[in-house]
Design an enzyme around this catalytic site. Structure first.
Site, short mmCIF file in Angstrom:
data_model
loop_
_atom_site.label_atom_id
_atom_site.label_comp_id
_atom_site.label_asym_id
_atom_site.label_seq_id
_atom_site.Cartn_x
_atom_site.Cartn_y
_atom_site.Cartn_z
N GLY A 131 0.83 -1.20 0.00
CA GLY A 131 0.00 0.00 0.00
C GLY A 131 0.86 1.25 0.00
O GLY A 131 2.06 1.19 0.27
N CYS A 171 5.46 -6.02 1.47
CA CYS A 171 5.80 -4.60 1.39
C CYS A 171 5.22 -3.85 2.60
O CYS A 171 5.66 -4.06 3.72
CB CYS A 171 5.34 -4.02 0.07
SG CYS A 171 6.12 -2.42 -0.31
N TYR A 172 4.22 -3.00 2.40
CA TYR A 172 3.60 -2.34 3.55
C TYR A 172 3.06 -3.39 4.52
O TYR A 172 3.07 -3.19 5.75
CB TYR A 172 2.47 -1.42 3.10
CG TYR A 172 1.76 -0.71 4.25
CD1 TYR A 172 2.31 0.42 4.84
CD2 TYR A 172 0.57 -1.21 4.77
CE1 TYR A 172 1.67 1.06 5.91
CE2 TYR A 172 -0.07 -0.58 5.83
CZ TYR A 172 0.48 0.55 6.40
OH TYR A 172 -0.13 1.17 7.45
N HIS A 224 7.45 -7.35 -3.89
CA HIS A 224 6.14 -7.75 -4.40
C HIS A 224 6.28 -9.04 -5.23
O HIS A 224 6.62 -8.98 -6.41
CB HIS A 224 5.54 -6.65 -5.28
CG HIS A 224 5.07 -5.47 -4.51
ND1 HIS A 224 3.78 -5.37 -4.01
CD2 HIS A 224 5.70 -4.33 -4.13
CE1 HIS A 224 3.64 -4.22 -3.36
NE2 HIS A 224 4.80 -3.57 -3.42
N GLU A 237 3.93 -10.78 -6.39
CA GLU A 237 2.78 -10.96 -7.29
C GLU A 237 3.02 -10.40 -8.69
O GLU A 237 2.32 -10.77 -9.63
CB GLU A 237 1.53 -10.32 -6.69
CG GLU A 237 1.60 -8.82 -6.49
CD GLU A 237 2.15 -8.42 -5.14
OE1 GLU A 237 1.87 -7.31 -4.68
OE2 GLU A 237 2.87 -9.24 -4.53
N ASP A 253 -16.09 -10.91 -22.70
CA ASP A 253 -16.71 -10.72 -21.39
C ASP A 253 -18.23 -10.80 -21.46
O ASP A 253 -18.86 -11.56 -20.73
CB ASP A 253 -16.28 -9.38 -20.79
CG ASP A 253 -14.78 -9.21 -20.77
OD1 ASP A 253 -14.07 -10.22 -20.77
OD2 ASP A 253 -14.32 -8.05 -20.79
N LYS A 291 -9.32 -11.45 -17.02
CA LYS A 291 -9.64 -11.80 -18.41
C LYS A 291 -9.35 -13.27 -18.74
O LYS A 291 -10.18 -13.94 -19.36
CB LYS A 291 -8.86 -10.89 -19.36
CG LYS A 291 -9.06 -11.20 -20.84
CD LYS A 291 -10.46 -10.85 -21.31
CE LYS A 291 -10.63 -9.36 -21.43
NZ LYS A 291 -11.92 -9.00 -22.08
#
Length: 518
Positions: free
Chosen positions: A57, A84-85, A175, A177, A232, A374
């Site tokens: 964050g 991280c945060y 991070h 991710e 979608d 997606k």
């Protein structure tokens, strides 16, 4: 909903929190993201997470009103991973120390080296003595909390990887991710294994849950689905039809901002494949007249969003019992449109089907894909048996060519853009590249340039070619066309499309750019 082992992601406002969920879903782990201010003791009692991840964050633990998790989170006796945060707030809450930057900030690629002690969270890491990671921090941990040990360091983060093994508390400053941490997925795989997840969440399970949820929400009422012909809305329509049958009517809105021949192709494609009532609403004049003279991107999106709802409402009035509007809203749409569920992340841009909705639209929303990325939508489409011609189409935004026409929209510019885009996609198909590219399109620029064709001076528009590869739409890299391809394509566009005399190729990644131009 079918019971799944649940992982809770507490969101402290990182722009990439959704990528954490994305990585976990690749591992068939059911997870939910909730902003820190919504995670109370009562919530935790009801949610019963099997593990918890604390996201990154933009805040500092020193700021007034800094985001904090509930203290009880550390008494749940479940594995926790701070990122991280999330690492900093974990250390802050458990008795460690965090310091402001003072020359130790890191932004971008960094390399973490291991300590001698082994850690199960890092199985498969450090096979080459160091791992590339993505750092994005100003503050840093200066003293770890009691019970923690250090398992990895970087030049500016001496506590890059820490853990309290006895409590299964783990914390990393980077991070894992993002794709800039190449081995990040392995770290998440190890974490969920340590937490005892069995990988029981699949698209088949999601399909069953979504159908049950749709039936419970809609009851015996009728639903109108906004159909664009893209992945979608097509998947949403087929999923809802499977849930409620002929209670669904699809409305395909031709807003005058479609690609060349797209209206005919979408209508025939859908009618030929599915026995779902379909209304073809030709509303091009309505949209283009309302957009005349509008150049601000946000105004375009909100205007188009409002008109979409007006059109749906108009047709809803002709269908007795229609009380719901279905949309193919995805997770990236939600996070880019607003601060996630009231969290502290920053708004990037409004989406026509999220930020553009008026407060009182007269129809209740059905958004069965709202929690999906997606590629997950494509996987669900395969689960539902949609043909490859539906599933494999490049994404096309709801506002259509309006956001590929920076500046004022005119019918002449749209016609030029359609022709240029058709040539570009034809080139991509001829070279066998369509399925290798996540999304490709042309943007017509709001400038005219001087050129020479034959013996004559021209003063026509410039255009930009855009082609990117992405997994989830949250990050993207430009596609590396050969110079030969680009030269051949530019020549074709200039020769075949009257009104364009200059072609450029956009090599901006996301971030810092977005995929679309507006």
């Amino acid at each position: 909903m079918t019971h799944h082992d649940r992982l809770l992601i507490i969101d402290f406002g990182s722009q990439v929190t959704q990528l954490i969920a994305r990585r976990l879903r690749e591992l068939n782990v059911y997870c939910e993201i909730h902003p820190f201010q919504n995670v109370s003791d009562a919530f935790l009692e009801e949610f019963k997470p099997k593990a918890v991840i604390l996201s990154g964050g933009p805040s500092s633990v020193f700021a007034d009103g800094a985001p904090m998790p509930p203290a009880s989170i550390f008494d749940l006796k479940v594995p926790i991973l701070g990122i991280c945060y999330g690492q900093q707030v974990m250390m802050h809450c458990l008795g460690g120390k965090v310091e402001r930057g003072h020359g130790t900030a890191e932004f971008g690629r960094a390399f973490v080296t291991p300590k001698d002690t082994k850690l199960s969270l890092l199985d498969g890491w450090f096979e080459k003595d160091k791992e590339q990671v993505w750092m994005s921090h100003g503050d840093h941990v200066s003293e770890i909390a009691p019970g923690f040990e250090v398992y990895g360091t970087s030049p500016n983060a001496p506590f890059a990887i820490t853990a309290d093994i006895s409590r299964k508390f783990f914390a990393v400053q980077f991070h894992p991710e993002v794709h800039h941490t190449p081995n990040g997925k392995k770290l998440y795989e190890n974490f969920v294994r340590l937490a005892g997840f069995t990988g029981d969440w699949t698209m088949g399970a999601y399909r069953d849950d979504a159908i049950a949820k749709i039936r419970g929400q809609v009851g015996d009422k009728k639903v109108i689905c906004g159909l664009s012909g893209g992945v979608d809305s097509s998947v949403a329509a087929v999923l809802i039809h499977e849930a409620i049958g002929d209670q669904l009517t699809c409305v395909f809105v031709d807003h005058g901002l479609l690609r060349q021949n797209e209206a005919d192709e979408v209508v025939s494609m859908f009618r030929d494949n599915y026995n779902i009532p379909l209304i073809h609403a030709d509303e091009a004049d309505l949209f283009l007249n309302e957009l005349e003279g509008v150049s601000d991107p946000e105004t375009k999106r909100k205007t188009i969003g409002k008109l979409f709802i007006d059109v749906f409402q108009k047709y809803a009035n002709t269908i007795e019992g229609a009380e719901f509007l279905a949309q193919g809203t995805l997770y990236p749409d939600v996070i880019e449109s607003v601060s996630f569920s009231g969290g502290p992340s920053v708004t990037i841009k409004s989406h026509h089907n999220v930020g553009g909705l008026p407060e009182k639209m007269g129809l209740k929303l059905v958004e069965p894909l709202r929690e999906l990325f997606k590629d997950e939508v494509r996987a669900l489409g395969r689960e539902l048996g949609l043909p490859d011609s539906f599933i494999g189409r490049h994404p096309f935004p709801g506002p259509g060519l309006a956001i590929r026409c920076p500046g004022e929209i005119t019918r002449d510019k749209l016609d030029i853009l359609r022709k240029a885009d058709a040539v570009y996609i034809d080139q991509i198909r001829k070279h066998g590249l369509y399925d290798e590219i996540w999304q490709a399109f042309v943007a017509i620029l709001p400038v005219r340039t001087v050129g020479v064709m034959g013996d004559y001076r021209t003063y026509d528009y410039a255009c930009a070619l855009r082609a990117v590869n992405s997994v989830d739409g949250m990050t993207a890299d430009y596609f590396p066309f050969s110079h030969e391809f680009l030269g051949e394509t530019a020549t074709r566009i200039i020769n075949e499309v009257q009104g364009i005399n200059r072609v450029t190729y956009d090599i901006t990644s996301k971030p810092p750019g977005t995929i679309e131009w507006e």
